[in-house]
Every structure is written in structure tokens, then in C-alpha cells.
Design an enzyme around this catalytic site. Structure first.
Site, mmCIF file in Angstrom:
data_model
loop_
_atom_site.group_PDB
_atom_site.id
_atom_site.type_symbol
_atom_site.label_atom_id
_atom_site.label_comp_id
_atom_site.label_asym_id
_atom_site.label_seq_id
_atom_site.Cartn_x
_atom_site.Cartn_y
_atom_site.Cartn_z
ATOM 1 N N GLY A 40 -25.860 -6.626 11.116
ATOM 2 C CA GLY A 40 -27.147 -6.629 11.346
ATOM 3 C C GLY A 40 -27.555 -7.693 12.061
ATOM 4 O O GLY A 40 -27.041 -8.667 12.403
ATOM 5 N N CYS A 94 -19.490 -8.566 9.564
ATOM 6 C CA CYS A 94 -20.365 -9.463 10.488
ATOM 7 C C CYS A 94 -21.518 -9.926 9.474
ATOM 8 O O CYS A 94 -21.166 -10.494 8.497
ATOM 9 C CB CYS A 94 -21.021 -8.387 11.828
ATOM 10 S SG CYS A 94 -22.231 -9.649 12.593
ATOM 11 N N TYR A 95 -22.805 -9.269 9.439
ATOM 12 C CA TYR A 95 -23.972 -9.765 8.551
ATOM 13 C C TYR A 95 -23.210 -9.335 7.130
ATOM 14 O O TYR A 95 -23.732 -9.958 6.246
ATOM 15 C CB TYR A 95 -25.138 -8.964 8.838
ATOM 16 C CG TYR A 95 -26.191 -9.602 7.958
ATOM 17 C CD1 TYR A 95 -26.892 -10.700 8.274
ATOM 18 C CD2 TYR A 95 -26.642 -8.676 6.855
ATOM 19 C CE1 TYR A 95 -27.658 -11.170 7.153
ATOM 20 C CE2 TYR A 95 -27.504 -9.080 5.991
ATOM 21 C CZ TYR A 95 -28.163 -10.453 6.133
ATOM 22 O OH TYR A 95 -29.164 -10.488 5.207
ATOM 23 N N HIS A 138 -16.363 -7.233 14.490
ATOM 24 C CA HIS A 138 -16.716 -5.783 14.478
ATOM 25 C C HIS A 138 -15.425 -4.969 14.926
ATOM 26 O O HIS A 138 -14.825 -4.707 15.943
ATOM 27 C CB HIS A 138 -17.952 -5.584 15.404
ATOM 28 C CG HIS A 138 -19.167 -6.106 15.061
ATOM 29 N ND1 HIS A 138 -19.872 -5.181 14.294
ATOM 30 C CD2 HIS A 138 -19.744 -7.115 15.712
ATOM 31 C CE1 HIS A 138 -21.204 -5.914 13.951
ATOM 32 N NE2 HIS A 138 -21.067 -7.222 14.757
ATOM 33 N N GLU A 156 -15.184 -2.053 14.111
ATOM 34 C CA GLU A 156 -15.257 -0.693 14.362
ATOM 35 C C GLU A 156 -15.597 -0.329 15.578
ATOM 36 O O GLU A 156 -15.711 0.663 16.264
ATOM 37 C CB GLU A 156 -16.616 -0.319 13.592
ATOM 38 C CG GLU A 156 -17.887 -0.696 14.443
ATOM 39 C CD GLU A 156 -18.374 -2.104 14.075
ATOM 40 O OE1 GLU A 156 -19.402 -2.415 13.955
ATOM 41 O OE2 GLU A 156 -17.375 -2.962 13.415
ATOM 42 N N SER A 213 -31.009 19.470 27.510
ATOM 43 C CA SER A 213 -31.213 18.576 28.913
ATOM 44 C C SER A 213 -30.024 18.867 29.619
ATOM 45 O O SER A 213 -29.875 18.505 30.920
ATOM 46 C CB SER A 213 -31.309 17.099 28.514
ATOM 47 O OG SER A 213 -30.158 16.744 27.658
ATOM 48 N N GLY A 214 -28.932 19.377 28.997
ATOM 49 C CA GLY A 214 -27.685 19.546 29.646
ATOM 50 C C GLY A 214 -26.690 18.461 29.324
ATOM 51 O O GLY A 214 -25.336 18.649 29.550
ATOM 52 N N GLY A 215 -27.040 17.506 28.520
ATOM 53 C CA GLY A 215 -26.356 16.357 28.144
ATOM 54 C C GLY A 215 -25.415 16.884 26.857
ATOM 55 O O GLY A 215 -25.888 18.013 26.280
ATOM 56 N N VAL A 216 -24.534 15.861 26.284
ATOM 57 C CA VAL A 216 -23.710 16.388 25.200
ATOM 58 C C VAL A 216 -24.666 16.773 23.864
ATOM 59 O O VAL A 216 -24.396 17.484 23.281
ATOM 60 C CB VAL A 216 -22.589 15.066 24.994
ATOM 61 C CG1 VAL A 216 -21.701 15.582 23.917
ATOM 62 C CG2 VAL A 216 -21.712 15.115 26.216
ATOM 63 N N ASP A 217 -25.569 15.572 23.706
ATOM 64 C CA ASP A 217 -26.208 15.681 22.384
ATOM 65 C C ASP A 217 -26.790 16.996 22.255
ATOM 66 O O ASP A 217 -26.878 17.556 21.443
ATOM 67 C CB ASP A 217 -27.188 14.344 22.539
ATOM 68 C CG ASP A 217 -26.320 12.931 22.615
ATOM 69 O OD1 ASP A 217 -25.242 13.201 22.414
ATOM 70 O OD2 ASP A 217 -26.947 11.985 23.107
ATOM 71 N N ALA A 262 -26.766 19.406 23.839
ATOM 72 C CA ALA A 262 -25.833 20.866 23.845
ATOM 73 C C ALA A 262 -25.264 21.057 22.443
ATOM 74 O O ALA A 262 -25.142 22.209 21.904
ATOM 75 C CB ALA A 262 -25.117 20.601 24.984
ATOM 76 N N LYS A 313 -21.282 9.152 19.080
ATOM 77 C CA LYS A 313 -20.794 10.264 20.180
ATOM 78 C C LYS A 313 -19.571 10.798 20.216
ATOM 79 O O LYS A 313 -19.277 11.937 20.341
ATOM 80 C CB LYS A 313 -21.189 9.370 21.653
ATOM 81 C CG LYS A 313 -20.848 9.943 23.051
ATOM 82 C CD LYS A 313 -21.924 10.968 23.117
ATOM 83 C CE LYS A 313 -23.178 10.342 23.787
ATOM 84 N NZ LYS A 313 -24.231 11.086 24.356
#
Length: 494
Positions: A28, A55-56, A142, A144, A196-200, A202, A349
């Protein structure tokens, strides 16, 4: 591995009620000593559940357990060498000397009593610690993110060795859970989705269609801020793959009129978000009348492809910083008349791509590089005009064409192409003086957009891109490369 995200304000009793097999305390933006900094219920560390602090979360854990956290003034951001002194169960199988991704100002100067110090860096004497007896672990870096090369091994060691968990999470289980939630939320009402045509968007639309079928109508707003040929791709690629009903709205003039004279990036994002929703409301009116004529249900819901990084960067999670508003998070009008359906809100993503493949979406859509909802409007630094959009579209098309020809589409996360519209520089073209704009190339590698590093593209490719842009795009006489990691810079310039 199935996981749930909960705020730091959750009590030990609330955590215990979920019966977790392991707990991860995230990073954070705060200092553990500043007023109002996120704090952990002390009882959580007494539950006997394996805990990993990052991290935090690592610093908060150290402070609460009696260790020492110091504000040394020596910050570490980006790639940082660390040395492993004792592997223990947490760092087993990772090199003694390795590079990790850091993002901190405070440092743990002394580990809590009974903890082993596992690693250190030049600025951080305690970069990792562990107590196998209490099953409490922490790292300053990090693990991850992609840019900690052995971070996955650290996480797997915690999950499989410390917590004893099997790796049986799969995208199919997420789909089943979300389908059930979507059906419960929507019922027999109708729903529209901004495609929009983007992955998200769609994947979000495909999930909702899986849940409620023809109750969904996708609305494609052509706001004039798209890349070259993108409107055609949306109408052909996605509809052919899914058979979903698609309504296209030409709203270019509306958006450009609203953006006229505006240069501030936050204002542009909010204007685009506002006009996006207003356009949807106009489309919904027509669809509502259509539904009434057919005797069907009214439209009550709007699907959005919001991801967790969008929520984090918009300050939407407790304890998160407001880095920039996203048009589908912080930029929505307060008088929104739709109830939101956000099936991807807690996902990253890479997880969304996995779900898209499980749903049977074509690879050309699932593997498409991320493109922001506000489109080219936030890739023009300055006022957005029709001429500037046309210029940027041509430059962007050249970059995408050359990356594809070089076989690099799958090796980079995305490559924003940015027009510095308020900047001009002197050049020489055709034996004459020019006073043109610079174009910025921003190729980055990442896995989840939370962190990123600039991609080392081949010099001959960069030279070819630069030559083509300056030769083929009128008004551009300089091409520059952005070599900033995230942090400190975000992937998009605005």
C-alpha cells in the site's frame, strides 16, 4: 488458487468466519507511522493461519509483532538486488543473489523476536523474515509482479509449503460463480454493455451473455477516439465470434465538442466518462421504447469491464491511493441511472484472458493488447482535436504494424503511442526547417498492469518505426522512447 479480497478493516472474527487457509497482507502507499495509516486487527496474527506480508503488509506485520520499522530516507523503487542469507521454507529454491521489484520508503530495521532474517538489500537490512513455528512470513519486495523473476516461487512456497494448499483454482470455477451472481443480480431485466473491442469489455459481455442470454444488448459507442480500423474490428470480430446483438452509435462529434479546449487529463477522463454514459442513456431510451413495444422488461443494468487495477488506481479500495480516475470507476456521473454489473472487478488482466479463452472467445480478441477506455483522448497530451487524432492514428497504426511484423505482439504487454500535442521541436526535412510534434513510444512488459518495465525493443525495429513515422505522418519530426518503469511512471501518460 481461489482467493478473496477484503479490506484491512476486517476484524479477526470476520476473517476467522471465512475459514481461510492462508492470508496475504498486501502492499500500500502509506507509511506505518503516518496518521490514519491502515492498521491490522492484532487478533488476525493470532488466528494460527499462515500469513504472508508483502511490502506495506510486511512492515505493518513487523511493527505489530514488536519489530522496528525505520524511515531511513533511503528509498527503493524498481529493480533492486537482494541477498538471501537463509532460505528457510519461504525462499527455498531461489538464488542467493537475485533482483526483485521494490517500491518503498520505510524499511524494517529489526525483525520481531523469534523471527529469522532471510534476506537483505543495500538499503534494507531486513528484506524478508520468517517464523516457521508461528507460520508468519514477510518480504519487503513485490513477489507478485513479473519483474521479481523468482517471486512466483516465493508465493508458491508460502501457499504450498506454509499453508499446505493444493493448486486447484481454475477459470471455470470463476465463470460458474460469476454466472450465478449475474443471474441473481439481473433477474429477468434487460441489460446493456459498452463494448469497446478490448479484452475487458469483451470478456465481461461474454460472461453476462452466458448468464442471461438475449437479455443482453451490446452497445458500441464510436466516440472518435479509437485506433485505425478499430470500429470495423469490433463490429466484425466480436459479433462473428459471439453472435451477440450489437448496436453501433456514431458519437464522434458529441465527444469532440465536449472535449474542445480541455487539456487537463483528469478533466478529459471525466468528460469522456460522462459523455460515454450520456450516450448510453440515449441509446437505452431507444431500446426501452423498443422493449415496451415488444412487451418486454425494461433496461436497468449496465455491464462494465472494470478490473481490480482500475479500482486500485482510482483509489477505490480501502487504503489505496488515487493515482488517476478510470472512466468506468471514478469518472462516472453521480446521477447515473443504471445499476452497474462488474463481473471482473476483483480480477487481473491475466485472469481475464484465461476466462476469455475458457468462454471460447477468439485469440485475436483475448490476446489483444490493452487499450484504455478513454482511447486516444488520453494519448494526446494537450487538447483533443480531429486533426490531432488523425495524426496519432496514423503513427499508432505504423507502430502496431511493425510490432506485428517483427513477431513481438505476444512479448510485450502494450505499446502506447503518445502525441505531445503542446510540444514542438525544430527539425530538418526536405532541406527545409520544420517545427513539428514529437511522438513517444511506450512499450512495456507486465502481467497485471500493477507494475511494468519498459520493453527493450531491437534497435533496428525502433529505427524502422522512427523512419516510417517521420516520413509518413505529416506534422511529426521526432520520435522518442519512454524508458520509465511503473512505478514511478504509470503505463499511460495521462
Amino acid at each position: 488458487m481461489y482467493s478473496e479480497i477484503v479490506p484491512h478493516t476486517a476484524t479477526a472474527d470476520e476473517i476467522a468466519a471465512r475459514n481461510p487457509a492462508g492470508i496475504v497482507l498486501s502492499g500500500g502507499p502509506s507509511s506505518v507511522y503516518e496518521e490514519g495509516a491502515p492498521e491490522l486487527d492484532p487478533g488476525i496474527l493470532q488466528l494460527g493461519v499462515p500469513v504472508l506480508g508483502i511490502c506495506y503488509g510486511f512492515q505493518a506485520m513487523a511493527k505489530q509483532l514488536g519489530g522496528e520499522v525505520a524511515h531511513t530516507g533511503r528509498r527503493e523503487y524498481g529493480s533492486t538486488p537482494v541477498e538471501v542469507s537463509q532460505a528457510g521454507s519461504l525462499l527455498e529454491g531461489v538464488p542467493v543473489d537475485q533482483t526483485v521489484w521494490m517500491s518503498h520508503g520505510d524499511s524494517v530495521a529489526k525483525a520481531p523476536d523469534g523471527f529469522q532474517v532471510l534476506a537483505s538489500s543495500a538499503a534494507t537490512p531486513v528484506a524478508a523474515f520468517a517464523s516457521d513455528e508461528r507460520k508468519l512470513y514477510g518480504v519487503q519486495w513485490h513477489p507478485e509482479v513479473k519483474h521479481s523473476p523468482y517471486g512466483q516461487a516465493v508465493i508458491e512456497n508460502f501457499l504450498h509449503r506454509a499453508a499446505g494448499l493444493p493448486g486447484d483454482w481454475n477459470s471455470g470455477s470463476v465463470i460458474a460463480e460469476q454466472v450465478e451472481r449475474i443471474r441473481a443480480q439481473i433477474g429477468d431485466a434487460r441489460v446493456i454493455c459498452g463494448l469497446s473491442g478490448g479484452v475487458d469489455s469483451a470478456v465481461a459481455a461474454a460472461l453476462v451473455q452466458r448468464a442471461v442470454g438475449d437479455q443482453l444488448t451490446c452497445v458500441f459507442v464510436d466516440h472518435g477516439l479509437l485506433r485505425k480500423d478499430e470500429a470495423r474490428q469490433v463490429q466484425e470480430d466480436y459479433v462473428a465470434a459471439t453472435g451477440v446483438r450489437l448496436v453501433t452509435i456514431d458519437a464522434e462529434d458529441r465527444f469532440l465538442d465536449a472535449l474542445a479546449g480541455v487539456s487537463d487529463p483528469e478533466q478529459k477522463r471525466k468528460i469522456i466518462g460522462r459523455e460515454f454514459i450520456r450516450t448510453f442513456e440515449d441509446a437505452a431510451e431507444a431500446l426501452v421504447l423498443e422493449a415496451k413495444a415488444e412487451g418486454g422488461s425494461s433496461i436497468k443494468f449496465l455491464v462494465q469491464g472494470t478490473l481490480y487495477p482500475d479500482v486500485v488506481e482510482s483509489g477505490g479500495g480501502t487504503g489505496t491511493a488515487n493515482i488517476k480516475s478510470h472512466h468506468n470507476v471514478g469518472g462516472l456521473p453521480e446521477d447515473l441511472t443504471f445499476e452497474l454489473v462488474e463481473p471482473l472487478r476483483t480480477l487481473f488482466k491475466d485472469e481475464v484472458r484465461a476466462i476469455g479463452r475458457e468462454l471460447g472467445l477468439p485469440e485475436v480478441i483475448v490476446a489483444r493488447q490493452p487499450f484504455p477506455g478513454p482511447g486516444l483522448g488520453i494519448r494526446i497530451v494537450g487538447e483533443v482535436t480531429r486533426d490531432r487524432l488523425d495524426l496519432l492514428r496514423e503513427a499508432d497504426a505504423i507502430v502496431r504494424e511493425e510490432l506485428t511484423a517483427a513477431g513481438l505482439d505476444s512479448e510485450i504487454w502494450q505499446c502506447p503511442v503518445v502525441l505531445l500535442a503542446d510540444v514542438r521541436s525544430v527539425g530538418v526535412q526536405g532541406d527545409g526547417r520544420t517545427y513539428g510534434h514529437p511522438i513517444v513510444l511506450r512499450p512495456v512488459s507486465s502481467e497485471d498492469a500493477m507494475t511494468a518495465d519498459w520493453t527493450r525493443l531491437p534497435y533496428d525495429l525502433l529505427a524502422r518505426v522512427s523512419n516510417r513515422i517521420t516520413n509518413e505522418v505529416a506534422g511529426v519530426n521526432r520520435v522518442v522512447l519512454d524508458v520509465t518503469s511503473k512505478p514511478p511512471g504509470t503505463i499511460e501518460w495521462e
